[in-house]
Scaffold this motif. Structure first.
Motif, short mmCIF file in Angstrom:
data_model
loop_
_atom_site.label_atom_id
_atom_site.label_comp_id
_atom_site.label_asym_id
_atom_site.label_seq_id
_atom_site.Cartn_x
_atom_site.Cartn_y
_atom_site.Cartn_z
N GLN A 175 -0.31 -5.06 7.75
CA GLN A 175 -1.47 -4.37 7.22
C GLN A 175 -2.23 -5.22 6.21
O GLN A 175 -1.72 -6.22 5.69
CB GLN A 175 -1.05 -3.06 6.55
N TYR A 176 -3.47 -4.76 5.96
CA TYR A 176 -4.27 -5.28 4.85
C TYR A 176 -4.62 -4.09 3.96
O TYR A 176 -5.02 -3.02 4.45
CB TYR A 176 -5.56 -5.94 5.34
N GLU A 177 -4.47 -4.26 2.64
CA GLU A 177 -4.77 -3.18 1.71
C GLU A 177 -5.63 -3.71 0.57
O GLU A 177 -5.51 -4.86 0.15
CB GLU A 177 -3.49 -2.55 1.17
N SER A 178 -6.49 -2.83 0.09
CA SER A 178 -7.40 -3.16 -1.01
C SER A 178 -7.30 -2.08 -2.07
O SER A 178 -7.36 -0.88 -1.75
CB SER A 178 -8.84 -3.27 -0.49
N ASP A 196 -5.14 -7.01 -3.56
CA ASP A 196 -5.92 -7.13 -2.32
C ASP A 196 -5.27 -8.22 -1.48
O ASP A 196 -5.44 -9.42 -1.75
CB ASP A 196 -7.37 -7.48 -2.63
N ARG A 197 -4.57 -7.84 -0.43
CA ARG A 197 -3.74 -8.83 0.27
C ARG A 197 -3.34 -8.34 1.65
O ARG A 197 -3.41 -7.15 1.96
CB ARG A 197 -2.48 -9.11 -0.54
N PHE A 198 -2.91 -9.30 2.47
CA PHE A 198 -2.21 -9.02 3.72
C PHE A 198 -0.71 -8.99 3.44
O PHE A 198 -0.22 -9.77 2.61
CB PHE A 198 -2.50 -10.11 4.76
N ARG A 201 4.52 -4.72 5.83
CA ARG A 201 5.13 -3.60 5.10
C ARG A 201 6.54 -3.34 5.60
O ARG A 201 7.46 -3.12 4.80
CB ARG A 201 4.27 -2.35 5.27
N THR A 553 -6.21 1.21 3.37
CA THR A 553 -5.24 0.40 4.11
C THR A 553 -5.59 0.42 5.59
O THR A 553 -5.89 1.48 6.15
CB THR A 553 -3.81 0.92 3.90
N ARG A 555 -3.73 -0.72 9.10
CA ARG A 555 -2.39 -1.09 9.56
C ARG A 555 -2.33 -1.14 11.09
O ARG A 555 -2.88 -0.26 11.77
CB ARG A 555 -1.34 -0.10 9.06
#
Length: 560
Positions: A175-178, A196-198, A201, A553, A555
């Motif tokens: 996932q990528y989440e901010s 803020d990253r890849f 999980r 997010t 995912r």
């Protein structure tokens, strides 16, 4: 003359008698009855040869042409067939090919009978083999061709040692989440503030093995949430009493399945049976993470201990004795249980189908355990210098002596929680809809967000929580959902304002819409936005205000 007729009859009957003897001596198969005529068909009539001239007979005179003899009829086996009158040599020669033709027909019939016997023998050999293979599946009925289906009943030791079944499964959640509160800074002590990253999980690999009375589960987990880690997530050894008619396959884990054993005793690292969300598989869960209260009470999903669970009809039960320290991937989490007291967790519930399309389930959960407050080491006396005038010189009054302190012992404290959960599943024309929720109260149980320690604070800390969620499948290839969860880490919180203590709510409310695309049994692409409403910051007047910490997010989950 009679002797010649007898020789001709015997010569014609020998092939028929030999063919009949071969057919009667062929062994029939064990499971088929083959009827072979006990008596051979009567031989075709044989025209007698003309009698040789006798020396005592008078001189032969020209005789009128003889007429063809009528065909002889078969006589009973006990009586000899009457001899037909003499026939000329030319007619006897014409009757011989006819007799050979009848013999060939009988030989063809004999060959067909032999082929049928061989086919029956082959089926008799293959049928027991098929029956034995079907009997290897415990609880499965065996059906023999031509017989009624009957259940296979084997001795206890044979069922105990029946070969097991295995299943290997895996899934990866990347996932990528901010985060709205992310900063390119470092906290005191070196903790990074960028969020803020890849990341990966979860990346889990699970092996399940099942036998008639035992099961084994082993799950490995890899993640980069707090740095690259890889470890054991599940390690279960179980004894169980199954329902009748087990299909010989490992059962599906989690609370979404309907089939449960009557009783199952599990030792090892396993899930904590409190509520619905905690035992729901992360593979099946639509929302990115558990609710805020669940993450605060149980930083990790599994714990080490023993659990007895099962069901009878619609009734469901689970009782567990655990260490009380959920296993998670935080660096500060204890590596072992710090005290000898164990946590007792129980859940009683029901799961039933009101109709073919409607399923209702729910339960009541309770937890009682013992927390741990670590003592402090003894300290020596020390000297402290404080540069009060900031002149970088030691001046009178800036040096202070600090006396040493004795060690303080560690102490235990009581913690508990009570929860109520309910789930409703309805099959609609566009897909399954699920409405579920949970609510409860707890005391001194926060171990992940605002850690509760009544020994350090001097007061008991009470918590209140609830959440509700709705998920709707949109055909087989899409879904949408919404969840609202609320967690108050301290229901008795008093905020100092103007020299007074004012009761203040510290509740955190999160609104989480989610939508995604689904490839059934293979992949899911989900997007979730979390709008967080709290009072974790203060405005210019010093009044608690909402902290800007929303997040989203994206995912991708692929599963095996």
């Amino acid at each position: 003359m009679k002797r010649l007729h007898s020789i001709a009859l015997i010569a014609a009957a020998i092939p028929l008698l030999s063919a009949t003897a071969l057919a009667q001596n062929a062994p029939p198969p064990d499971d088929a009855d083959v009827e072979i005529p006990a008596e051979p068909a009567p031989p075709p009539p044989v025209s007698p040869r003309p009698a040789p001239p006798s020396s005592a007979a008078p001189e032969a005179r020209p005789a009128p042409p003889a007429q063809a003899a009528p065909p002889a009829q078969a006589a009973p086996p006990t009586q000899a067939a009457p001899l037909p009158p003499s026939a000329p040599p030319t007619q006897a020669a014409q009757a011989a090919p006819a007799a050979k033709t009848e013999v060939e027909v009988l030989r063809e019939e004999l060959r067909a009978t032999q082929r049928r016997l061989e086919a029956l023998e082959t089926r008799a050999v293959e049928t027991p083999r098929t029956t034995a293979q079907a009997a290897q599946v415990p609880g499965k009925a065996t059906q023999v061709p031509g017989k009624a289906e009957e259940p296979v009943v084997r001795p206890f030791l044979e069922r105990l040692l029946v070969p097991g079944a295995f299943r290997l499964s895996a899934y990866v959640q990347a996932q990528y989440e901010s985060h709205q509160d992310s900063e390119d800074q470092v906290l005191q002590g070196g903790a990074l503030l960028n969020q803020d990253r890849f990341l990966v999980r979860r990346g889990r690999l699970r092996l399940d093995a099942a036998w008639q009375y035992t099961e084994l589960g082993l799950e490995l987990d890899g993640s980069t949430t707090r740095g690259p880690i890889f470890g054991v997530r599940r390690a279960e050894a179980s004894l169980l009493l199954r329902e009748e008619g087990w299909d010989g396959k490992p059962r599906l884990r989690g609370v979404r399945g309907e089939a449960v054993p009557r009783a199952m005793l599990t030792f090892g690292l396993s899930e904590i049976p409190f509520g619905f969300e905690l035992v729901d598989s992360a593979r099946e869960r639509v929302f990115m993470e558990r609710s805020t209260a669940s993450l605060a009470f149980f930083p990790g999903e599994p714990d080490v201990g023993v659990r007895l669970a099962g069901g009878l009809g619609f009734f469901r039960y689970a009782l567990a004795v655990l260490n009380g320290e959920p296993v998670d991937d935080r660096p500060s989490s204890p590596a072992r249980d710090p005290n000898g007291a164990k946590d007792l967790v129980a859940r009683l519930g029901a799961d039933a189908r009101a109709t073919e399309a409607l399923r209702v389930s729910g339960g009541v959960s309770a937890l009682h355990g013992t927390g741990f407050h670590a003592g402090q080491d003894a300290t020596k006396g020390a000297v402290q210098w404080r540069d009060l005038n900031e002149n970088s010189a030691v001046d009178p009054g800036e040096v202070t002596a600090l006396p040493g302190s004795a060690a303080t012992p560690s102490q235990n404290f009581t913690r508990w929680a009570v929860g109520l959960d309910a789930q409703i599943r309805l099959r609609t024309p566009i897909g399954e809809a699920m409405l579920y929720g949970e609510a409860g109260i707890a005391q001194n149980l926060d171990r992940g967000l605002f850690v509760a320690d009544p020994i350090a604070s001097g007061v008991e800390v009470r918590h209140f929580f609830y959440y509700g969620a709705f998920v709707q499948e949109i055909t087989r290839f899409g879904l949408a959902g919404f969840r609202v969860d609320h967690y108050n880490p301290n229901a008795d919180f008093l905020d100092p304002r103007g020299g007074k203590l004012v009761p203040t709510a510290q509740g955190i409310t999160t609104l989480s819409p989610v939508a995604g695309l689904v490839l059934p049994g293979r992949a899911r692409l989900l997007f979730q936005y979390d709008a967080i409403l709290d009072a974790l910051t203060r405005d210019a007047r010093g009044v608690p205000a909402d902290l800007k910490n929303d997040r989203w997010t994206l995912r991708l989950q692929v599963e095996l």
